[in-house]
Design an enzyme around this catalytic site. Sequence first.
Site, PDB file in Angstrom:
ATOM      1  CG  ASP A  83      12.522   9.355   6.881  1.00  0.00           C
ATOM      2  OD1 ASP A  83      12.310   9.484   5.661  1.00  0.00           O
ATOM      3  OD2 ASP A  83      11.821   8.544   7.834  1.00  0.00           O
ATOM      4  CB  ALA A 118       9.949   9.952   3.046  1.00  0.00           C
ATOM      5  CG  HIS A 163      -0.530   0.948  12.195  1.00  0.00           C
ATOM      6  ND1 HIS A 163       0.472   0.991  12.874  1.00  0.00           N
ATOM      7  CD2 HIS A 163      -0.067   1.462  10.832  1.00  0.00           C
ATOM      8  CE1 HIS A 163       1.719   1.328  12.130  1.00  0.00           C
ATOM      9  NE2 HIS A 163       1.212   1.485  10.798  1.00  0.00           N
ATOM     10  CG  PHE A 197       5.923   7.793   9.882  1.00  0.00           C
ATOM     11  CD1 PHE A 197       4.815   8.636  10.501  1.00  0.00           C
ATOM     12  CD2 PHE A 197       5.425   6.728   8.850  1.00  0.00           C
ATOM     13  CE1 PHE A 197       3.661   8.593  10.188  1.00  0.00           C
ATOM     14  CE2 PHE A 197       3.975   6.619   8.797  1.00  0.00           C
ATOM     15  CZ  PHE A 197       3.215   7.451   9.384  1.00  0.00           C
ATOM     16  CG  ASP A 198       4.509   3.703  10.324  1.00  0.00           C
ATOM     17  OD1 ASP A 198       5.307   4.066   9.662  1.00  0.00           O
ATOM     18  OD2 ASP A 198       3.458   3.200   9.817  1.00  0.00           O
ATOM     19  CE  LYS A 223       5.911   7.414   2.155  1.00  0.00           C
ATOM     20  NZ  LYS A 223       6.246   6.090   2.468  1.00  0.00           N
ATOM     21  CE1 TYR A 259      20.809 -11.293  -9.487  1.00  0.00           C
ATOM     22  CE2 TYR A 259      22.888 -10.256  -9.245  1.00  0.00           C
ATOM     23  CZ  TYR A 259      21.580 -10.988  -8.596  1.00  0.00           C
ATOM     24  OH  TYR A 259      21.554 -11.107  -7.493  1.00  0.00           O
TER      25      TYR A 259
HETATM   26  C1  P70 Z   1       2.920   6.709   4.994  1.00  0.00           C
HETATM   27  C2  P70 Z   1       3.916   5.583   4.905  1.00  0.00           C
HETATM   28  C3  P70 Z   1       6.142   5.572   4.973  1.00  0.00           C
HETATM   29  C4  P70 Z   1       7.395   6.317   5.635  1.00  0.00           C
HETATM   30  C5  P70 Z   1       7.442   7.669   5.903  1.00  0.00           C
HETATM   31  C6  P70 Z   1       8.717   8.095   6.266  1.00  0.00           C
HETATM   32  C7  P70 Z   1       8.770   9.682   7.057  1.00  0.00           C
HETATM   33  C8  P70 Z   1       9.886   5.999   5.934  1.00  0.00           C
HETATM   34  C9  P70 Z   1       8.645   5.427   5.451  1.00  0.00           C
HETATM   35  C10 P70 Z   1       8.607   4.090   5.151  1.00  0.00           C
HETATM   36  C11 P70 Z   1       3.389   4.430   5.566  1.00  0.00           C
HETATM   37  C12 P70 Z   1       2.078   4.227   5.793  1.00  0.00           C
HETATM   38  C13 P70 Z   1       1.499   4.536   6.666  1.00  0.00           C
HETATM   39  C14 P70 Z   1       0.096   4.485   7.068  1.00  0.00           C
HETATM   40  C15 P70 Z   1      -0.747   3.840   5.808  1.00  0.00           C
HETATM   41  C16 P70 Z   1      -0.004   3.223   4.983  1.00  0.00           C
HETATM   42  C17 P70 Z   1       1.652   3.511   4.760  1.00  0.00           C
HETATM   43  N1  P70 Z   1       5.249   6.134   5.097  1.00  0.00           N
HETATM   44  N2  P70 Z   1       9.814   7.314   6.432  1.00  0.00           N
HETATM   45  O1  P70 Z   1       1.952   6.873   4.421  1.00  0.00           O
HETATM   46  O2  P70 Z   1       8.586   4.003   3.762  1.00  0.00           O
HETATM   47  O3  P70 Z   1       6.390   2.714   3.189  1.00  0.00           O
HETATM   48  O4  P70 Z   1       8.323   2.872   1.407  1.00  0.00           O
HETATM   49  O5  P70 Z   1       8.555   1.401   3.289  1.00  0.00           O
HETATM   50  O6  P70 Z   1       6.428   8.197   5.934  1.00  0.00           O
HETATM   51  O7  P70 Z   1       3.247   7.606   5.434  1.00  0.00           O
HETATM   52  P1  P70 Z   1       7.967   2.708   2.943  1.00  0.00           P
END
Ligand code: P70
Length: 457
Positions: A214, A216, A449, A123-124, A257, A71
């Site tokens: 960020d 990723a 979306h 991003f979203d 990623k 843990y």
């Molecule tokens: C993607 C996925 C996640 C993401 C990111 C950046 C630059 C943070 C995160 C969050 C999300 C996605 C979009 C469309 C379809 C499926 C999934 N991006 N910052 O594909 O990370 O998903 O681990 O919570 O691109 O780009 P997490």
Amino acid sequence: MNYPPEPFRIKMVEPIRLISPEERRKAIQAAGYNVFSLRAEDIFIDLLTDSGTGAMSDRQWSAMMQGDESYAGARSYFRLAEAVEKIFGFKQFVPTHQGRAAENILSAALVKPGQYVPSNMHFDTTDANIRARGGRPINLVIDEAGDPSSQHPFKGNMDIAKLKAFIGKVGAENIPFGMVTVTNNAGGGQPVSMANLKAIAETYHASGIPFYIDAARYAENCYFIKLREKGYADKSTLEIAREMFALADGFCMSAKKDAIVNIGGLLATKDEKVFQNIKNELILREGFPTYGGLAGRDLDAMAVGLFEGLDEAYLAYRLNQTAYLGERIRATGIAIVEPPGGHAIYLDAGALLPHIPHGEFPGQALAVELYLEGGIRGCEIGSIMFAHPDPETGEMVYPQLELVRLAIPRRTYTQSHMDYVAETLGKIAKRAASLRGCKFTYAPELLRHFTARFEPL
Ligand code: P70
């Protein structure tokens, strides 16, 4: 251009199948014309996302067998900590179950209602996590990012003049932290230059604003810097990463990623007080700070994957595979966001379907057609994902570009898959004028979306 030979060979396979056109028609109708609601089984080539969909290596799988599931204070945590310190230079970090968990905790720790968080483009999930705390995400990318045909080598750069003006306008006291996304996912997977990163850090720091990255797709960004920026050709991607993260006060990262794992994330900060708050939030929502909602084996897979994601033979192949797909699609006459990004090709649905207005979602029309024609799943990156009512006037603000992203999972698909995708798009291009838009039958307020439903017009 030639397809780059994969710097790996395959020792495990997962069957995929193309169901009939009639079955596809029924499947997308049952899914409310939202590709997120399809069964993955009914998809032939899945380019919805490069997130968590990559193939782990033999070394990652064997590292998983050594996961320490204690843990607290597990060996797996210390192996991850060593990788994080070597690559990013951060000692204070926590694992999280994925990127958005890190964003949630960072926003909970720092954002107060009415405050602003600038970035090149959020991003979203980052955008939504800031909004969920009453904050306002602000995008200050260079103008070239809005022009799909611009060949600017670092189209993810932030506009420093706009950033300075923005800080001057709202006041540094209303900006709890500033960000940048590498590579810029919402704007085509485009990189940010080291020179720009330095200018961003200087600008934030001159006003006492902490700078968070960020991260990723930081490794792909580092390799673009090596290829395109003067003075970096002879530096290793690891050295470039070290230089990049030395500029920052913290970072959040979806490890799904560039760390090539199926699940995982990271949140790091240099600020001791903020780190204490982060740990408290993490314990409340995710788990103890040495595992952060993951299993020990996940931490081990990440510790190995972080280095594999930086490997230059892999990155050269990765970026060239994406560029190859871009070139084949360009040859069909469909415009893409130029130059090809690191992890994905972004189709300019707005340009292909000028007869469909923003409010009828040209990107969604193309994403649905791609599934109907070839069993391929892409993802709308346009008005469904990013249109928002203006908080002052209530009027809908539409994004500049209506795109469909074809994200390429890491180490997963081969040249023949890429060729099939381009051929399918070639067929759609010929009858683009006959495509129709769609309207919502259901849409949630944030991140719509993922779960919205539609009706074709
Ligand atoms: C993607 C996925 C996640 C993401 C990111 C950046 C630059 C943070 C995160 C969050 C999300 C996605 C979009 C469309 C379809 C499926 C999934 N991006 N910052 O594909 O990370 O998903 O681990 O919570 O691109 O780009 P997490």
